[in-house]
Write a protein that holds these residues in place. Structure first.
Motif, PDB file in Angstrom:
ATOM      1  N   ILE A   1       0.831  -1.206   0.000  1.00 28.93           N
ATOM      2  CA  ILE A   1       0.000   0.000   0.000  1.00 28.93           C
ATOM      3  C   ILE A   1       0.862   1.251   0.000  1.00 28.93           C
ATOM      4  O   ILE A   1       0.648   2.174  -0.802  1.00 28.93           O
ATOM      5  N   ILE A   2       1.865   1.293   0.883  1.00 30.00           N
ATOM      6  CA  ILE A   2       2.714   2.476   0.979  1.00 30.00           C
ATOM      7  C   ILE A   2       3.571   2.620  -0.269  1.00 30.00           C
ATOM      8  O   ILE A   2       3.810   3.742  -0.741  1.00 30.00           O
ATOM      9  N   GLY A   3       4.036   1.507  -0.833  1.00 30.41           N
ATOM     10  CA  GLY A   3       4.817   1.573  -2.071  1.00 30.41           C
ATOM     11  C   GLY A   3       4.016   2.167  -3.213  1.00 30.41           C
ATOM     12  O   GLY A   3       4.500   3.038  -3.952  1.00 30.41           O
TER      13      GLY A   3
ATOM     14  N   SER B   1      -2.637  17.023  -1.660  1.00 25.01           N
ATOM     15  CA  SER B   1      -1.667  17.961  -1.089  1.00 25.01           C
ATOM     16  C   SER B   1      -0.391  17.989  -1.908  1.00 25.01           C
ATOM     17  O   SER B   1       0.183  19.058  -2.156  1.00 25.01           O
ATOM     18  N   GLY B   2       0.037  16.796  -2.344  1.00 27.45           N
ATOM     19  CA  GLY B   2       1.228  16.744  -3.193  1.00 27.45           C
ATOM     20  C   GLY B   2       1.037  17.487  -4.499  1.00 27.45           C
ATOM     21  O   GLY B   2       1.936  18.194  -4.974  1.00 27.45           O
ATOM     22  N   ALA B   3      -0.158  17.351  -5.079  1.00 29.87           N
ATOM     23  CA  ALA B   3      -0.452  18.042  -6.331  1.00 29.87           C
ATOM     24  C   ALA B   3      -0.430  19.556  -6.146  1.00 29.87           C
ATOM     25  O   ALA B   3       0.138  20.289  -6.970  1.00 29.87           O
ATOM     26  N   VAL B   4      -1.008  20.045  -5.050  1.00 24.02           N
ATOM     27  CA  VAL B   4      -1.034  21.490  -4.799  1.00 24.02           C
ATOM     28  C   VAL B   4       0.372  22.027  -4.568  1.00 24.02           C
ATOM     29  O   VAL B   4       0.768  23.058  -5.125  1.00 24.02           O
ATOM     30  N   LEU B   5       1.147  21.327  -3.736  1.00 24.65           N
ATOM     31  CA  LEU B   5       2.520  21.763  -3.474  1.00 24.65           C
ATOM     32  C   LEU B   5       3.351  21.783  -4.754  1.00 24.65           C
ATOM     33  O   LEU B   5       4.139  22.718  -4.990  1.00 24.65           O
ATOM     34  N   ALA B   6       3.196  20.737  -5.561  1.00 31.01           N
ATOM     35  CA  ALA B   6       3.963  20.673  -6.805  1.00 31.01           C
ATOM     36  C   ALA B   6       3.525  21.767  -7.781  1.00 31.01           C
ATOM     37  O   ALA B   6       4.362  22.387  -8.457  1.00 31.01           O
ATOM     38  N   TYR B   7       2.234  22.026  -7.857  1.00 27.52           N
ATOM     39  CA  TYR B   7       1.743  23.076  -8.751  1.00 27.52           C
ATOM     40  C   TYR B   7       2.314  24.435  -8.352  1.00 27.52           C
ATOM     41  O   TYR B   7       2.767  25.209  -9.211  1.00 27.52           O
TER      42      TYR B   7
ATOM     43  N   HIS C   1      10.375  28.085  -9.363  1.00 25.44           N
ATOM     44  CA  HIS C   1      11.430  27.494  -8.537  1.00 25.44           C
ATOM     45  C   HIS C   1      11.014  26.076  -8.163  1.00 25.44           C
ATOM     46  O   HIS C   1      10.683  25.790  -7.018  1.00 25.44           O
ATOM     47  N   PRO C   2      11.009  25.182  -9.135  1.00 27.23           N
ATOM     48  CA  PRO C   2      10.522  23.819  -8.898  1.00 27.23           C
ATOM     49  C   PRO C   2      11.518  22.969  -8.111  1.00 27.23           C
ATOM     50  O   PRO C   2      12.124  22.030  -8.635  1.00 27.23           O
ATOM     51  N   ASP C   3      11.730  23.328  -6.865  1.00 26.52           N
ATOM     52  CA  ASP C   3      12.612  22.554  -5.991  1.00 26.52           C
ATOM     53  C   ASP C   3      11.822  21.374  -5.441  1.00 26.52           C
ATOM     54  O   ASP C   3      10.949  21.537  -4.590  1.00 26.52           O
ATOM     55  N   ARG C   4      12.132  20.200  -5.947  1.00 27.93           N
ATOM     56  CA  ARG C   4      11.351  19.016  -5.583  1.00 27.93           C
ATOM     57  C   ARG C   4      11.652  18.496  -4.176  1.00 27.93           C
ATOM     58  O   ARG C   4      10.802  17.852  -3.562  1.00 27.93           O
ATOM     59  N   LEU C   5      12.840  18.737  -3.676  1.00 26.79           N
ATOM     60  CA  LEU C   5      13.266  18.110  -2.426  1.00 26.79           C
ATOM     61  C   LEU C   5      12.326  18.398  -1.252  1.00 26.79           C
ATOM     62  O   LEU C   5      11.885  17.452  -0.572  1.00 26.79           O
ATOM     63  N   PRO C   6      11.990  19.667  -0.957  1.00 23.67           N
ATOM     64  CA  PRO C   6      11.084  19.907   0.175  1.00 23.67           C
ATOM     65  C   PRO C   6       9.733  19.222   0.011  1.00 23.67           C
ATOM     66  O   PRO C   6       9.177  18.690   0.980  1.00 23.67           O
ATOM     67  N   THR C   7       9.216  19.233  -1.220  1.00 18.31           N
ATOM     68  CA  THR C   7       7.921  18.591  -1.464  1.00 18.31           C
ATOM     69  C   THR C   7       7.994  17.095  -1.205  1.00 18.31           C
ATOM     70  O   THR C   7       7.131  16.518  -0.529  1.00 18.31           O
ATOM     71  N   TYR C   8       9.053  16.461  -1.709  1.00 16.15           N
ATOM     72  CA  TYR C   8       9.192  15.021  -1.510  1.00 16.15           C
ATOM     73  C   TYR C   8       9.440  14.674  -0.050  1.00 16.15           C
ATOM     74  O   TYR C   8       8.951  13.654   0.447  1.00 16.15           O
ATOM     75  N   VAL C   9      10.183  15.492   0.658  1.00 13.12           N
ATOM     76  CA  VAL C   9      10.442  15.231   2.078  1.00 13.12           C
ATOM     77  C   VAL C   9       9.135  15.271   2.868  1.00 13.12           C
ATOM     78  O   VAL C   9       8.849  14.378   3.679  1.00 13.12           O
TER      79      VAL C   9
ATOM     80  N   CYS D   1       6.946  12.269   1.892  1.00  8.87           N
ATOM     81  CA  CYS D   1       7.492  11.010   2.431  1.00  8.87           C
ATOM     82  C   CYS D   1       7.196  10.886   3.922  1.00  8.87           C
ATOM     83  O   CYS D   1       6.873   9.791   4.423  1.00  8.87           O
ATOM     84  N   LEU D   2       7.278  11.993   4.627  1.00  3.84           N
ATOM     85  CA  LEU D   2       6.931  11.979   6.050  1.00  3.84           C
ATOM     86  C   LEU D   2       5.443  11.666   6.232  1.00  3.84           C
ATOM     87  O   LEU D   2       5.064  10.940   7.162  1.00  3.84           O
ATOM     88  N   VAL D   3       4.612  12.216   5.353  1.00  2.00           N
ATOM     89  CA  VAL D   3       3.182  11.914   5.412  1.00  2.00           C
ATOM     90  C   VAL D   3       2.947  10.422   5.183  1.00  2.00           C
ATOM     91  O   VAL D   3       2.159   9.774   5.894  1.00  2.00           O
ATOM     92  N   CYS D   4       3.642   9.854   4.205  1.00  2.00           N
ATOM     93  CA  CYS D   4       3.502   8.418   3.928  1.00  2.00           C
ATOM     94  C   CYS D   4       3.973   7.581   5.113  1.00  2.00           C
ATOM     95  O   CYS D   4       3.391   6.523   5.405  1.00  2.00           O
TER      96      CYS D   4
END
Length: 258
Positions: free
Chosen positions: A10-12, A202-208, A215-223, A226-229
């Motif tokens: 599920i998490i994967g 939430s991921g979609a909004v942050l990425a948008y 400034h599409p810095d992916r690292l903060p969004t992914y961090v 990942c914590l949410v997951c």
């Protein structure tokens, strides 16, 4: 459906879906959001905060549900151990032969209650342990309700002993059934699906916003995601005490094994 699916699967899948959503959100933000970013920056920021707050609320709600159910199962194990000890104490009132028979039945009953906890996610073996423990309880009840099995010569004393032992057996039956019912009390699947949807949204909004701000810095969004997951994994794990890292301890019952 979700309960039968392994937690890691599920998490994967959730992580893969998160990656896809983030990448798509950044592309959409770059293409459609840059032209309006300067004029709508405050609105975008407010919407992002609202979505994250909603996700945090849902995380807290479902985490509380799963932990409450886990604590209930754990406390019922202690309650059942206490009830078994009360029954064992009440059997001291019996005459030697029925006492030996009743104690043997209680020992077998205890083994079945431990087995019900330790068989893991195996419904047939769980049902077998429940059926055997109920049959053993019936046999103990027959011994306890036969006044001839009590050693005290005085009728009034036997009546008090009869009352104490039968009440202890009734309490044991009540607690055991509560424990069996608690086994099936899980976080509603709809709540988990809503949590998955909110995490992806939430991921979609942050990425948008990241793409629209140029400034599409992916690292903060992914961090963050990942914590949410990780929190979602803990929620699922607490809700599956026989299958994941969070295991119920049979110690209170095993301490009664002699």
């Amino acid at each position: 459906m979700l309960y039968e699916t392994p937690s890691l699967v599920i998490i994967g899948l959730l992580l893969l879906a998160t990656i896809a959503v983030v990448e798509a959100g950044i592309l959409v933000g770059r293409k459609y959001g840059r032209n309006t970013w300067n004029n709508a920056q405050d609105i975008h920021t407010a919407l992002t905060a609202a979505v994250l707050a909603l996700m945090a609320l849902m995380l807290a709600f479902t985490f509380s549900l799963s932990v409450t159910r886990f604590d209930l199962r754990k406390n019922l194990i202690v309650s059942e151990a206490t009830a078994i000890q009360s029954v064992r104490n009440g059997m001291d009132y019996l005459a030697p032969q029925p006492k030996a028979q009743a104690l043997a039945l209680l020992g077998s009953y205890l083994e079945q209650r431990i087995a019900f906890l330790e068989v893991g996610n195996d419904p047939p073996r769980e049902r077998e342990a429940i059926a055997k423990s109920r049959s053993l309880h019936t046999e103990m009840w027959k011994i306890a309700t036969d006044s001839a099995n009590y050693e005290a010569p005085d009728a009034e004393v036997r009546s008090v002993q009869f009352s104490e032992l039968t009440e202890a057996l009734l309490k044991l039956n009540e607690v055991s059934r509560q424990r069996e019912a608690a086994r099936e009390r899980r976080v509603p699947q709809a709540a988990l699906l809503m949590l998955f949807a909110l995490s992806l949204g939430s991921g979609a909004v942050l990425a948008y916003i990241s793409g629209a701000s140029a400034h599409p810095d992916r690292l903060p969004t992914y961090v963050v995601l990942c914590l949410v997951c990780l929190v979602i994994y803990l929620i699922i794990d607490f809700d599956r005490p026989r299958r994941g890292l969070m295991r119920l301890d049979s110690g209170p019952l095993r301490e009664l094994v002699t």
